[in-house]
Design a protein around this motif. Structure first.
Motif, PDB file in Angstrom:
ATOM      1  N   GLN A   1       0.662  -1.589   0.196  1.00  0.00           N
ATOM      2  CA  GLN A   1      -0.271  -0.108   0.133  1.00  0.00           C
ATOM      3  C   GLN A   1       1.413   1.261   0.206  1.00  0.00           C
ATOM      4  O   GLN A   1       1.503   1.230   0.313  1.00  0.00           O
ATOM      5  N   ALA A   2      -0.071   2.057  -0.973  1.00  0.00           N
ATOM      6  CA  ALA A   2       1.086   3.882  -0.303  1.00  0.00           C
ATOM      7  C   ALA A   2       0.850   4.108   1.267  1.00  0.00           C
ATOM      8  O   ALA A   2       0.386   3.856   1.568  1.00  0.00           O
ATOM      9  N   TYR A   3       2.034   4.465   1.039  1.00  0.00           N
ATOM     10  CA  TYR A   3       2.584   5.238   2.726  1.00  0.00           C
ATOM     11  C   TYR A   3       3.544   6.452   2.753  1.00  0.00           C
ATOM     12  O   TYR A   3       4.132   7.146   1.247  1.00  0.00           O
ATOM     13  N   ASN A   4       3.212   7.509   4.050  1.00  0.00           N
ATOM     14  CA  ASN A   4       4.265   8.077   4.306  1.00  0.00           C
ATOM     15  C   ASN A   4       5.238   8.110   4.642  1.00  0.00           C
ATOM     16  O   ASN A   4       6.380   8.759   4.661  1.00  0.00           O
ATOM     17  N   GLY A   5       5.652   6.763   5.072  1.00  0.00           N
ATOM     18  CA  GLY A   5       6.754   6.961   5.744  1.00  0.00           C
ATOM     19  C   GLY A   5       6.926   5.199   7.000  1.00  0.00           C
ATOM     20  O   GLY A   5       5.820   4.380   6.372  1.00  0.00           O
ATOM     21  N   VAL A   6       8.168   5.556   8.311  1.00  0.00           N
ATOM     22  CA  VAL A   6       7.776   3.316   8.402  1.00  0.00           C
ATOM     23  C   VAL A   6       7.728   3.751  10.125  1.00  0.00           C
ATOM     24  O   VAL A   6       9.007   4.987   9.985  1.00  0.00           O
ATOM     25  N   TYR A   7       7.622   3.508  10.574  1.00  0.00           N
ATOM     26  CA  TYR A   7       7.698   3.621  12.207  1.00  0.00           C
ATOM     27  C   TYR A   7       8.423   1.557  12.656  1.00  0.00           C
ATOM     28  O   TYR A   7       7.800   1.276  11.796  1.00  0.00           O
ATOM     29  N   ILE A   8       9.074   2.268  13.629  1.00  0.00           N
ATOM     30  CA  ILE A   8       9.408   1.965  14.507  1.00  0.00           C
ATOM     31  C   ILE A   8       8.971   1.656  16.171  1.00  0.00           C
ATOM     32  O   ILE A   8       9.620   2.711  16.359  1.00  0.00           O
ATOM     33  N   LYS A   9       8.784   0.468  16.635  1.00  0.00           N
ATOM     34  CA  LYS A   9       8.079   0.034  18.090  1.00  0.00           C
ATOM     35  C   LYS A   9       9.085  -0.385  18.767  1.00  0.00           C
ATOM     36  O   LYS A   9       9.142  -1.205  17.804  1.00  0.00           O
ATOM     37  N   LEU A  10       9.191  -0.331  19.759  1.00  0.00           N
ATOM     38  CA  LEU A  10       9.859  -0.889  21.524  1.00  0.00           C
ATOM     39  C   LEU A  10       8.389  -1.098  22.236  1.00  0.00           C
ATOM     40  O   LEU A  10       8.215  -0.171  22.621  1.00  0.00           O
TER      41      LEU A  10
END
Length: 615
Positions: free
Chosen positions: A219-228
């Motif tokens: 899918q289209a996206y604005n960015g990525v995330y990383i979650k801890l």
């Protein structure tokens, strides 16, 4: 945007797609990416370790990293009385979007926060670094995250989540009055798509240190995330986030020989990762382009040599088959080094995450180790690579008797010096005769490479830009031409100039005196000559048909005596004039132009008739 080259390919998997025109507009670029993804076995949702998509493109096409340039953080934790008690934390958050691949943010969930805290960093692609001007990246565009995990975190991967997002919005701080969960002010998205969790991450991580994770969102996206998060954890968890990037066309030349990024760390090898003692100190010193080779990265296995340490050097794009990796190294525990001592040392080229051939080690054919001039006991290790590659992993350890330490001063990629041909034969020098033409060429040419001919080793005049060069008719003497290779759309991939020496030997010559005349019945005639030049040593004579019919024989490379040339004449040769062509040849094999001459056989006078008169 159109480029002059017509090659797009991924040679690491022995698969190429060729197009006659490169016009990468938005829709065609999307279709090309879709084709690349599915033809190479990628799945829409999947995790690929150590993949750089620029490996799919030849160096003819400049494709550069576009980094995420805005970051936001969302932190949750335990609150009471309307205030936070504890929660997830982040330090140096801006490092993840400063476009410096050496710097990182650090996400942390501390000890004892099981199920009570989390920290999420969002990395957003923008046009100018502001959230207001965010970009929407097309679906099926690969995105890469560089991150680092300590050894202690490898058993705690269930607390890590990575994915894409849209609609990032600011949130206000919110804490409950009674003890419960809340959040700090920051940014959050309610539209996140998980790419992988700790379970799938564990299947691709085989060591601790920096790694690249590349995946292809559907899918289209604005960015990525990383979650801890602290879910089910009773110990602290941390991760370093260096950056996120996509690849886009770049009309400007880029550095192809110098590294743009480094990954380093330790792998389990023959022991459990928790027992690994190896380390890489100052990994960026190996790619700092220090011309004096004084700074270095130190690879050390520590006490446990069965573990492996690695440093992976990444380049901006794919090489061409036949390029080499050049490493300046030193064994800190020995004054001298030879290939036989490089036990446990390997060089593994990659194109993306695909190994290019087997690892190169001390027994590999073509590996060359030489002492670096004027540098003590530092050595240059050159390793030619038969396939295209965009990174090399330098590893050490994993076996008994392995080196315990190695200094890496410099790692770069170089293109081969041109191999030259003369008149279609591989050579760097040839002697020719004055007046002869010669064709110079480059053999074994590489794609996406320009070959230029010069009249000097450095500087000088550009004579031609082509794989073949004809210098025309050269004067006698020595002429040296130089050919240099340069990779297209690269600022620094330039070879050493290969010299080609053409020695032009002068033609021999003699100046003939007057044409000889003999009387009928003579058995020889002498041609005198003067003005000898070009050191002739033999002569040849050819005759016209009349002379041949009269019995005069051709002469082929007879020894030339000083001053005179004797020609045998059959005694029965009829009177008349006979024409021949004289050539002389020198020891270099050069033959003079033919000189015509004539031998005249004059008839003897008729014997007088004498009558005696009597009185």
């Amino acid at each position: 945007m159109e480029h002059g080259c017509n090659y797009i390919g991924y040679s690491g998997g022995r698969l190429k797609a060729v197009f006659s025109v490169i016009l990468l507009q938005d829709e065609r670029l999307k279709r090309l990416r879709e084709m690349q993804m599915f033809r190479f076995g990628y799945y829409v949702i999947g995790i690929i370790m150590l993949v750089i998509p620029e490996g799919m493109y030849a160096q003819c096409i400049s494709r550069s990293r576009t980094y995420a340039s805005f970051q936001g953080v969302y932190r949750t934790g335990l609150g009471a009385l309307g205030k936070p008690v504890f929660g997830g934390s982040i330090t140096h958050a801006e490092n993840a979007v400063n476009k410096d691949p050496e710097n990182a943010s650090t996400l942390t969930v501390n000890l004892g926060l099981a199920g009570l805290a989390s920290v999420t960093q969002f990395l957003e692609f923008t046009t100018d670094g502001t959230h207001a001007n965010k970009r929407l990246i097309a679906a099926n565009t690969p995105v890469t995250v560089k991150m680092s995990l300590p050894v202690s975190a490898l058993d705690l991967l269930g607390g890590i989540e990575i994915g894409t997002f849209t609609n990032l919005t600011s949130v206000s701080e919110s804490w409950p009055w009674l003890p419960g969960s809340g959040n700090y002010s920051g940014y959050n998205s309610g539209n996140k798509t998980v790419a992988y969790t700790g379970t799938s991450l564990a299947s691709v991580l085989n060591g601790a240190g920096e790694a690249e994770i590349t995946f292809t969102p559907a899918q289209a996206y604005n960015g990525v995330y990383i979650k801890l998060s602290g879910n089910a954890l009773s110990v602290a968890l941390s991760a370093s986030i260096f950056h996120a990037y996509i690849l886009e066309d770049n009309p400007d030349p880029v550095s192809c020989g110098e590294a743009i990024d480094v990954l380093s760390g330790v792998k389990a090898g023959a022991v459990a990762i928790a027992n690994a003692t190896g380390s890489v100190t100052n990994p960026w010193n190996a790619v700092d382009a220090d011309p004096s080779n004084t700074t270095f990265a130190l690879l050390s296995t520590g006490a446990q040599v069965l573990s492996k340490v690695y440093e992976t050097v990444l380049f901006s794009n794919s090489s061409q088959p036949g390029d080499s990796v050049r490493i300046v190294l030193q064994d800190p525990g020995a004054s001298l080094l030879d290939l036989s001592l490089l036990t446990g040392f390997t060089i593994q080229p990659y194109l993306g995450n695909t190994a290019v051939g087997p690892p190169l080690d001390k027994n590999s054919i073509g590996l060359n180790l030489r002492l670096l001039a004027g540098a003590g006991n530092k050595y240059v290790l050159a390793a030619p690579v038969t396939g295209a590659f965009d990174r090399v992993e330098i590893a050490m350890g994993g076996i008994t008797n392995a080196l315990s330490g190695l200094r890496i001063y410099n790692v770069k990629r170089v293109i081969p010096d041109p191999v030259t041909g003369i008149n279609g034969v591989v050579a760097t020098a040839k002697a020719i005769c004055e007046g002869a033409s010669v064709a110079l060429s480059v053999t074994g040419t590489q794609s996406c490479t320009t070959y230029s001919w010069y009249d000097a080793e450095t500087g000088g005049n550009l004579l031609a830009t082509t794989t073949t060069y004809n210098p025309g008719i050269l004067t006698s003497g020595t002429h040296i031409f130089y050919v240099q290779a340069q990779r297209q759309n690269c600022t620094d991939a330039v070879s050493v100039r290969t010299p080609v020496t053409i020695t032009v030997d002068p033609l021999p010559a003699v100046a003939l005196a007057a044409n000889p005349e003999v009387c009928s019945g003579a058995t020889a005639a002498t041609i005198s000559y003067t003005g000898e030049s070009g050191s002739p040593v033999t002569y040849s004579i050819s005759w016209d048909p009349a002379a041949q019919a009269a019995g005069l024989n051709a002469v082929n490379e007879a020894v030339l005596t000083a001053g005179d040339i004797d020609i045998i004449i059959p005694p029965e040769t009829p009177s008349g004039s006979y024409s021949g062509i004289l050539t002389v040849k020198n020891a270099a094999g050069c033959t003079s132009p033919g000189q015509p001459f004539t031998i005249t056989v004059n008839p003897r006078p008729t014997s007088p008739h004498i009558s005696l008169a009597t009185n």
